[in-house]
Motif scaffolding. Structure first.
Motif, PDB file in Angstrom:
ATOM      1  N   LYS A 335       3.742  44.575 -13.157  1.00  0.00           N
ATOM      2  CA  LYS A 335       3.507  45.793 -13.121  1.00  0.00           C
ATOM      3  C   LYS A 335       4.362  46.453 -11.746  1.00  0.00           C
ATOM      4  O   LYS A 335       4.053  45.859 -10.764  1.00  0.00           O
ATOM      5  N   ILE A 336       4.846  47.467 -11.709  1.00  0.00           N
ATOM      6  CA  ILE A 336       5.372  48.196 -10.697  1.00  0.00           C
ATOM      7  C   ILE A 336       4.691  49.496 -10.573  1.00  0.00           C
ATOM      8  O   ILE A 336       4.123  50.416 -11.312  1.00  0.00           O
ATOM      9  N   GLU A 337       4.313  49.589  -9.163  1.00  0.00           N
ATOM     10  CA  GLU A 337       3.493  50.754  -8.477  1.00  0.00           C
ATOM     11  C   GLU A 337       4.279  51.382  -7.500  1.00  0.00           C
ATOM     12  O   GLU A 337       4.477  50.670  -6.413  1.00  0.00           O
ATOM     13  N   TYR A 338       5.010  52.535  -7.585  1.00  0.00           N
ATOM     14  CA  TYR A 338       5.481  53.318  -6.919  1.00  0.00           C
ATOM     15  C   TYR A 338       5.062  54.304  -6.154  1.00  0.00           C
ATOM     16  O   TYR A 338       4.701  55.286  -6.638  1.00  0.00           O
ATOM     17  N   GLN A 339       4.591  54.093  -4.821  1.00  0.00           N
ATOM     18  CA  GLN A 339       3.668  55.026  -4.094  1.00  0.00           C
ATOM     19  C   GLN A 339       4.324  55.626  -2.721  1.00  0.00           C
ATOM     20  O   GLN A 339       4.153  54.896  -1.773  1.00  0.00           O
ATOM     21  N   ILE A 360       4.594  51.656 -13.645  1.00  0.00           N
ATOM     22  CA  ILE A 360       5.308  51.153 -14.920  1.00  0.00           C
ATOM     23  C   ILE A 360       4.730  49.940 -15.314  1.00  0.00           C
ATOM     24  O   ILE A 360       4.801  48.907 -14.527  1.00  0.00           O
ATOM     25  N   ASP A 361       4.002  49.821 -16.496  1.00  0.00           N
ATOM     26  CA  ASP A 361       3.364  48.677 -16.978  1.00  0.00           C
ATOM     27  C   ASP A 361       4.747  47.662 -17.349  1.00  0.00           C
ATOM     28  O   ASP A 361       5.557  48.024 -17.843  1.00  0.00           O
ATOM     29  N   LYS A 362       4.265  46.320 -17.126  1.00  0.00           N
ATOM     30  CA  LYS A 362       5.270  45.310 -17.618  1.00  0.00           C
ATOM     31  C   LYS A 362       5.714  45.526 -19.268  1.00  0.00           C
ATOM     32  O   LYS A 362       4.756  45.662 -19.930  1.00  0.00           O
ATOM     33  N   GLY A 363       6.895  45.448 -19.407  1.00  0.00           N
ATOM     34  CA  GLY A 363       7.475  45.571 -20.673  1.00  0.00           C
ATOM     35  C   GLY A 363       7.725  47.292 -21.306  1.00  0.00           C
ATOM     36  O   GLY A 363       8.294  47.477 -22.197  1.00  0.00           O
TER      37      GLY A 363
END
Length: 583
Positions: A335-339, A360-363
């Motif tokens: 998962k990507i966490e953009y903070q 953004i969850d994986k996939g």
């Protein structure tokens, strides 16, 4: 002489080669003393009426042997000194190129391409001359000059030798003064050459724009100003450089006058013979090269020193992107966490991103839309670690991206920028750029995913077609699709398309997106676009304005908000209908 200290690391590394070269230079200098001595002996034998055919043959054989010995010895020192100097240029060129590849975005904003090219060519050649011509000139002038002076004292007269050398200290004073001026002026000349080089590179790259706007004459005039500046700066260098030879000639002229006047008196008084005086004058002539060599040496050293300083300034630049010594080396995943709470570009006080948070969850696929300059590309630059100086945290999987090694992070991201860059090679080599060992089948698979396969087959050489510089022989849509194929070839965990479908038609765009959705169902994709059709299939779409999120949701949710997204969608739908009706 400071440049020799700066290059001390290299001379220590290659001391064996230089010692061999200098040893054979000494042998050359010794052999060079033979001909003047023989000439003096022959003259004395002729004057005394003792010259015979046998004696003349003996001296001729010695002269031929001396010539052959000089040839062999010169070959050996050239191989060791000039060959080793080439190693220095290769080492510096490799270090500089490697340094360029490790520098960040800020570095390439600070230095122009033409300037960097000038450092990597002209400056390195000047430094190489120090390790080649500089060492040679220094050693040869000292050895030849020293051996000649010793021969003058031993074979002729030490008193006459001292008298002939009286003017030489003036040469040291003149060389020091002129050398300092030469250093400053040559550095200025090199800077002017860098500017001209940058102008040339920029004009060639932008030749289409120049021709489109009919600015050929104006660009030529601008280039002429650059070349005139280079010529002017180099004239100032030559003005100082040209003073060395007259100064040396004047000083050597004084030595000749003293030798002829006082040497003539020594012959008249019987202190030396006429043959010895002729030998002494020949030795004075041999001193001319070492004296002129000093002027040449200062030229080489000052040019090399100025160039070394310029190159060292580049090598001393450090990247703002610092890799953690204990960085995570496992491939990025999850998962990507953009903070990001706040980010502004270096030397720019305006905020580029502000309170920009999303996940953004994986996939899944994330869409980014917004007007030009809203901050979409800036989001990607932080993801790619072009900049690390921001308040907040970007997490990929269970770790901050700054905790990963650059290889682990960047090898897991496929990025297609707005401005596609293709290398001047074949289509096949461009697609498999990230891994040249990939099979033709894998290249074709990536091409089919991006709907470029049929276009490639229609080209004269198929996948072996040369694309020209920066892909000049291809259309904008073809370049975009080949760039996407190149990003897909490594099967990246995260694919970023930064307005990478803007030059393809709607039907081709739909085919590419459908293929990506099917092929990358378990991998993450981020698409930035101006066309709503590029992102409407995404699980979430974010609308960016002035570096902030102003709307977010899926396509249906954003339509219901009646905001910017809906306005742009309806406008683009209307444009599509009008175009369809016109056709």
């Amino acid at each position: 002489m400071g440049i020799f200290k700066k290059l001390g690391w290299f001379f220590k590394q290659e001391k064996k080669s230089y010692m061999i070269g200098i040893f054979f230079l000494i042998l050359v200098a010794i052999v060079q003393l033979v001909p003047p001595r023989i000439i003096g002996v022959v003259v004395d034998e002729i004057a005394a009426g003792k010259m015979t055919a046998q004696s003349l043959t003996k001296w001729l054989i010695i002269l031929v042997a001396a010539a052959i010995a000089q040839y062999i010895f010169r070959y050996i020192w050239r191989v060791n000194i000039w060959g080793t100097a080439a190693k220095l240029e290769r080492t510096l060129r490799t270090n500089l190129f490697k340094h360029f590849t490790q520098m960040d975005h800020v570095f390439f904003q600070k230095y122009r391409t033409g300037d960097l090219m000038a450092h990597a060519t002209n400056d390195l050649s000047a430094i190489q001359m120090v390790a080649g011509g500089g060492i040679l000139t220094l050693a040869d002038s000292m050895i030849t000059g020293g051996a000649t002076i010793v021969a003058m004292a031993l074979f002729v007269d030490w008193r006459l030798t001292l008298i002939a050398l009286i003017p030489l200290p003036l040469l040291a004073v003149a060389s020091r003064i002129l050398g300092q001026k030469l250093h400053v002026r040559f550095r200025s000349a090199q800077a002017a050459f860098s500017s001209m080089n940058d102008k040339t590179q920029e004009s060639i790259s932008g030749i289409k724009v120049i021709k489109t706007f009919g600015q050929e004459q104006e660009d030529v005039a601008d280039f002429k100003k650059q070349t005139d500046n280079v010529v002017g700066k180099n004239k100032k260098v030559y003005l100082v450089d040209s003073l060395f030879d007259p100064a040396i000639t004047f000083i050597m002229g004084i030595s000749y006058v003293l030798t002829i006047v006082l040497g003539g008196n020594f012959v008249m008084s019987g202190t030396i013979s006429i043959g010895q005086l002729i030998s002494f004058i020949s030795y004075i002539a041999m001193l001319i090269w070492p004296m002129f060599a000093i002027g040449r040496l200062f030229n080489i050293l000052e040019r090399g020193s100025a160039s070394y300083d310029r190159v060292q300034e580049l090598l001393n630049e450090t990247s703002e992107i610092i890799e953690n010594p204990d960085a995570i080396t496992t491939p990025v995943n999850g998962k990507i966490e953009y903070q990001v709470d706040k980010f502004n570009y270096p030397d720019d006080d305006s905020v580029a991103l502000n309170h920009l948070h999303f996940e953004i969850d994986k996939g899944n696929t994330l869409g980014l839309v917004g007007k030009t300059g809203a901050g979409k590309t800036t989001i990607f630059k932080l993801l790619l670690r072009e900049y690390d100086g921001y308040n907040g945290r970007i997490q990929f999987g269970n770790a901050d991206i700054r905790e990963y090694s650059l290889n682990a992070l960047l090898h897991g991201i496929g990025y297609v920028p707005q401005d596609q860059f293709l290398f001047s090679t074949t289509i096949k080599e461009n697609i498999r750029f990230a891994d040249p060992t990939l099979s033709d089948e894998e290249v074709v698979k990536a091409a089919k995913l991006t709907a470029i396969h049929e276009d490639i087959l229609a080209m004269p050489e198929g996948y072996d077609t040369l694309v020209g510089e920066r892909g000049v022989s291809l259309s904008g849509g073809q370049k975009q699709r080949i760039s996407i194929a190149r990003a897909l070839i490594t099967n990246p965990e995260l694919l970023i398309l930064d307005d990478a479908l803007s030059a393809v038609d709607a039907k081709t765009e739909e085919a590419i997106l459908s293929a990506l959705k099917k092929e990358r169902s378990d991998q993450t994709t981020i698409i930035a676009a101006h066309r709503i059709s590029s992102v409407m299939h995404a699980e979430e779409v974010i609308v960016i304005d002035d570096g902030e999120i102003v709307e977010r949701g899926n396509h249906s949710e954003l339509i219901q908000l009646n905001g910017w997204y809906k306005e742009m969608y309806e406008k683009q739908q209307l444009e599509a209908k009008l175009e369809g009706g016109t056709n």
